[in-house]
Design an enzyme around this catalytic site. Sequence first.
Site, PDB file in Angstrom:
ATOM      1  N   ILE A   1       0.862  -1.164   0.000  1.00  0.00           N
ATOM      2  CA  ILE A   1       0.000   0.000   0.000  1.00  0.00           C
ATOM      3  C   ILE A   1       0.904   1.221   0.000  1.00  0.00           C
ATOM      4  CG2 ILE A   1      -1.985  -1.112   1.096  1.00  0.00           C
ATOM      5  CD1 ILE A   1      -1.158   0.009   3.765  1.00  0.00           C
ATOM      6  N   ASP A   2       0.383   2.346  -0.463  1.00  0.00           N
ATOM      7  CA  ASP A   2       1.199   3.559  -0.572  1.00  0.00           C
ATOM      8  C   ASP A   2       1.744   3.979   0.789  1.00  0.00           C
ATOM      9  OD1 ASP A   2       0.598   3.646  -3.276  1.00  0.00           O
ATOM     10  OD2 ASP A   2      -1.080   5.027  -3.004  1.00  0.00           O
ATOM     11  N   SER A   3       2.872   4.678   0.763  1.00  0.00           N
ATOM     12  CA  SER A   3       3.498   5.139   2.001  1.00  0.00           C
ATOM     13  C   SER A   3       2.542   5.963   2.854  1.00  0.00           C
ATOM     14  CB  SER A   3       4.742   5.975   1.656  1.00  0.00           C
ATOM     15  OG  SER A   3       5.285   6.582   2.806  1.00  0.00           O
TER      16      SER A   3
ATOM     17  N   ARG B   1      -7.155   6.610  -5.439  1.00  0.00           N
ATOM     18  CA  ARG B   1      -6.774   8.022  -5.483  1.00  0.00           C
ATOM     19  C   ARG B   1      -7.094   8.634  -6.851  1.00  0.00           C
ATOM     20  NH1 ARG B   1      -0.632   7.800  -3.391  1.00  0.00           N
ATOM     21  NH2 ARG B   1      -0.799  10.063  -3.715  1.00  0.00           N
TER      22      ARG B   1
END
Length: 243
Positions: free
Chosen positions: A71-73, A179
């Site tokens: 998953i994104d930072s 997003r």
Amino acid sequence: MTRNRPIPTIKPEDADYIRSLMIHEDDQILVFNKPSGLAVQTAGGRGQSLDFLLWAFAKSNGKRPRLVHRIDSGTSGVLVVARTQPAAAFLSDQFAKRTLSKTYTALISGRLPDTNEGTAATPLRKVPSDRGGREKMIAAKPGEKGAQSAQTHWRILSRTESHALIEASPVTGRMHQIRAHMAELGVPILGDRIYGAGKLSAARLMLHAARLDLRHPDGMPLAFEAPLPEDFLAECRSAGLKA
């Protein structure tokens, strides 16, 4: 899981930290509640990341847990890791075949949809990012070069005139999918520096991996959940939303 590799030295406080994030442990998988700001993996494996901290679980022969899920930072929440090669293959197959279910919670703002639920199905393609990061996703036409099919179910849980708390369930697993789809709908996620207003809207990306439903390598169906972190709840309160 990787043999005959030197084991980096993990500081005791770092080992304690990664263990404090763990919400499930058995002999085949580990599940963490990753905080926003902790990268899952860094370029070249350098610097602190969840992947590097997994050395805290390495065996003396150098075998260590392996990432099967990212998953994104900036995204917080549930992340599963495999402890063995068979477990990694089993979990990776579920991600590839989309037989598991991922549920996210997000804070969005903009001109909200009139309806309280729907499906974003705009194809996406990668392009160089002009706002930080190496790449981003933009809307594409079906059949366009580089276009990837993408589908995200969304549901509004709480709303005001300009903000909403939503539940998002991606069917496909494209980079930045939720997003990009929210931005395409005109309601970017708060704190999104690539697709939205960044820190002008929130201190961090308000996207949380709330639940992951999958099958354990032993075949048992399991569901893992991570509660909304305090900064996320505070942002909800500030926007007048019920979480």
